[in-house]
Design a protein around this motif. Structure first.
Motif, PDB file in Angstrom:
ATOM      1  N   ILE A  92       0.838  -1.201   0.000  1.00 15.10           N
ATOM      2  CA  ILE A  92       0.000   0.000   0.000  1.00 15.10           C
ATOM      3  C   ILE A  92       0.873   1.252   0.000  1.00 15.10           C
ATOM      4  O   ILE A  92       1.792   1.394   0.815  1.00 15.10           O
ATOM      5  CB  ILE A  92      -0.956   0.020   1.202  1.00 15.10           C
ATOM      6  N   LEU A  93       0.562   2.148  -0.924  1.00 16.26           N
ATOM      7  CA  LEU A  93       1.204   3.453  -1.025  1.00 16.26           C
ATOM      8  C   LEU A  93       0.186   4.482  -0.549  1.00 16.26           C
ATOM      9  O   LEU A  93      -0.927   4.530  -1.076  1.00 16.26           O
ATOM     10  CB  LEU A  93       1.599   3.730  -2.481  1.00 16.26           C
ATOM     11  N   ARG A  94       0.542   5.268   0.454  1.00 20.89           N
ATOM     12  CA  ARG A  94      -0.372   6.263   1.031  1.00 20.89           C
ATOM     13  C   ARG A  94       0.126   7.669   0.696  1.00 20.89           C
ATOM     14  O   ARG A  94       1.294   7.980   0.938  1.00 20.89           O
ATOM     15  CB  ARG A  94      -0.452   6.103   2.536  1.00 20.89           C
ATOM     16  N   VAL A  95      -0.796   8.493   0.180  1.00 17.57           N
ATOM     17  CA  VAL A  95      -0.448   9.854  -0.200  1.00 17.57           C
ATOM     18  C   VAL A  95      -1.285  10.831   0.624  1.00 17.57           C
ATOM     19  O   VAL A  95      -2.498  10.917   0.440  1.00 17.57           O
ATOM     20  CB  VAL A  95      -0.693  10.092  -1.706  1.00 17.57           C
ATOM     21  N   PRO A  96      -0.643  11.564   1.538  1.00 16.77           N
ATOM     22  CA  PRO A  96      -1.368  12.592   2.295  1.00 16.77           C
ATOM     23  C   PRO A  96      -1.483  13.847   1.426  1.00 16.77           C
ATOM     24  O   PRO A  96      -0.509  14.552   1.215  1.00 16.77           O
ATOM     25  CB  PRO A  96      -0.478  12.826   3.516  1.00 16.77           C
ATOM     26  N   LEU A  97      -2.656  14.100   0.893  1.00 14.36           N
ATOM     27  CA  LEU A  97      -2.883  15.236   0.012  1.00 14.36           C
ATOM     28  C   LEU A  97      -3.109  16.507   0.823  1.00 14.36           C
ATOM     29  O   LEU A  97      -3.131  16.470   2.052  1.00 14.36           O
ATOM     30  CB  LEU A  97      -4.082  14.947  -0.895  1.00 14.36           C
ATOM     31  N   ALA A 103      -5.223   9.804  -0.252  1.00 12.81           N
ATOM     32  CA  ALA A 103      -5.370   8.796  -1.305  1.00 12.81           C
ATOM     33  C   ALA A 103      -4.450   7.638  -0.953  1.00 12.81           C
ATOM     34  O   ALA A 103      -3.385   7.838  -0.361  1.00 12.81           O
ATOM     35  CB  ALA A 103      -4.997   9.378  -2.665  1.00 12.81           C
ATOM     36  N   TRP A 104      -4.878   6.443  -1.277  1.00 12.94           N
ATOM     37  CA  TRP A 104      -4.027   5.282  -1.074  1.00 12.94           C
ATOM     38  C   TRP A 104      -4.230   4.320  -2.226  1.00 12.94           C
ATOM     39  O   TRP A 104      -5.281   4.274  -2.852  1.00 12.94           O
ATOM     40  CB  TRP A 104      -4.221   4.635   0.287  1.00 12.94           C
ATOM     41  N   TYR A 105      -3.165   3.588  -2.503  1.00 16.77           N
ATOM     42  CA  TYR A 105      -3.088   2.734  -3.682  1.00 16.77           C
ATOM     43  C   TYR A 105      -2.569   1.372  -3.250  1.00 16.77           C
ATOM     44  O   TYR A 105      -1.496   1.282  -2.662  1.00 16.77           O
ATOM     45  CB  TYR A 105      -2.133   3.346  -4.713  1.00 16.77           C
ATOM     46  N   GLU A 106      -3.336   0.342  -3.550  1.00 16.26           N
ATOM     47  CA  GLU A 106      -2.964  -1.012  -3.159  1.00 16.26           C
ATOM     48  C   GLU A 106      -2.623  -1.827  -4.397  1.00 16.26           C
ATOM     49  O   GLU A 106      -3.443  -1.957  -5.312  1.00 16.26           O
ATOM     50  CB  GLU A 106      -4.118  -1.666  -2.407  1.00 16.26           C
ATOM     51  N   TYR A 117      -9.851   7.390  -2.306  1.00 19.70           N
ATOM     52  CA  TYR A 117      -9.645   8.806  -1.998  1.00 19.70           C
ATOM     53  C   TYR A 117     -10.731   9.263  -1.039  1.00 19.70           C
ATOM     54  O   TYR A 117     -11.907   8.954  -1.251  1.00 19.70           O
ATOM     55  CB  TYR A 117      -9.725   9.594  -3.307  1.00 19.70           C
ATOM     56  N   THR A 118     -10.335   9.953   0.016  1.00 19.03           N
ATOM     57  CA  THR A 118     -11.316  10.499   0.951  1.00 19.03           C
ATOM     58  C   THR A 118     -11.010  11.970   1.227  1.00 19.03           C
ATOM     59  O   THR A 118      -9.870  12.417   1.108  1.00 19.03           O
ATOM     60  CB  THR A 118     -11.318   9.748   2.303  1.00 19.03           C
ATOM     61  N   ARG A 119     -12.064  12.681   1.614  1.00 19.24           N
ATOM     62  CA  ARG A 119     -11.973  14.075   2.031  1.00 19.24           C
ATOM     63  C   ARG A 119     -12.316  14.143   3.520  1.00 19.24           C
ATOM     64  O   ARG A 119     -13.134  13.368   3.992  1.00 19.24           O
ATOM     65  CB  ARG A 119     -12.980  14.941   1.264  1.00 19.24           C
ATOM     66  N   PRO A 120     -11.746  15.119   4.232  1.00 14.59           N
ATOM     67  CA  PRO A 120     -12.107  15.244   5.643  1.00 14.59           C
ATOM     68  C   PRO A 120     -13.574  15.654   5.781  1.00 14.59           C
ATOM     69  O   PRO A 120     -14.132  16.306   4.899  1.00 14.59           O
ATOM     70  CB  PRO A 120     -11.170  16.341   6.162  1.00 14.59           C
ATOM     71  N   SER A 124     -18.164   9.997   2.097  1.00 16.49           N
ATOM     72  CA  SER A 124     -18.024   9.397   0.772  1.00 16.49           C
ATOM     73  C   SER A 124     -16.565   9.080   0.461  1.00 16.49           C
ATOM     74  O   SER A 124     -15.646   9.677   1.011  1.00 16.49           O
ATOM     75  CB  SER A 124     -18.604  10.319  -0.303  1.00 16.49           C
ATOM     76  N   GLN A 125     -16.384   8.123  -0.414  1.00 21.06           N
ATOM     77  CA  GLN A 125     -15.059   7.697  -0.836  1.00 21.06           C
ATOM     78  C   GLN A 125     -15.086   7.500  -2.342  1.00 21.06           C
ATOM     79  O   GLN A 125     -16.022   6.907  -2.867  1.00 21.06           O
ATOM     80  CB  GLN A 125     -14.692   6.391  -0.133  1.00 21.06           C
ATOM     81  N   SER A 126     -14.085   8.003  -3.038  1.00 21.59           N
ATOM     82  CA  SER A 126     -13.951   7.770  -4.474  1.00 21.59           C
ATOM     83  C   SER A 126     -13.009   6.598  -4.677  1.00 21.59           C
ATOM     84  O   SER A 126     -12.092   6.368  -3.885  1.00 21.59           O
ATOM     85  CB  SER A 126     -13.401   9.009  -5.177  1.00 21.59           C
TER      86      SER A 126
END
Length: 135
Positions: A92-97, A103-106, A117-120, A124-126
């Protein structure tokens, strides 16, 4: 050593002219090296997204370019890109935007990336599936 330099467009997403992928050092585990490169997909099957893992600095850290195209809805938000320091934890690669977005990528067995992808302050999650694009 730089092994790929990309033009300014990928899947309709504008990338900076200095976008480049640096070959990971030999000491980096193969499972981590698999993240290196340019990945393309669409958030929720509608908004083009490009992730470029430009440099894997260690088995747990990478520099990434996160880029997106404006969504089809009028007056939503503009296209853009930004560079971030991502963390790697296994597959898992985690990107703190910015602004608390994440965003995270598995890595999947078929070589794709399952992205989320999530927003604070939002429930909802994309989601997206990204495929590696060879230079």
């Amino acid at each position: 050593m730089v092994f790929a330099v990309f033009g300014v467009h990928a899947q309709g997403v504008v990338l900076p002219s200095d976008t480049a992928v640096h070959e990971p050092a030999e000491v980096i585990p193969a499972a981590v090296k698999a993240f290196s490169g340019r990945w393309e997909g669409k958030w929720d099957e509608r908004m083009p997204h490009v992730l470029v893992v430009e440099e894997i600095k260690s088995a747990t850290e990478a520099t990434v370019l996160y880029a997106w195209q404006a969504p089809p809805a009028a007056n939503a938000w503009n296209a853009g890109w930004a560079r971030f320091t991502a963390t790697i934890d296994g597959n898992i690669l985690r990107v703190p935007l910015s602004e608390g977005k994440k965003a995270w990528y598995e890595l999947q067995a078929d070589g794709s990336l399952k992205a989320s992808y999530t927003r604070p302050n939002s429930s909802s999650q994309s989601n997206a599936v990204l495929r590696k694009v060879q230079p």
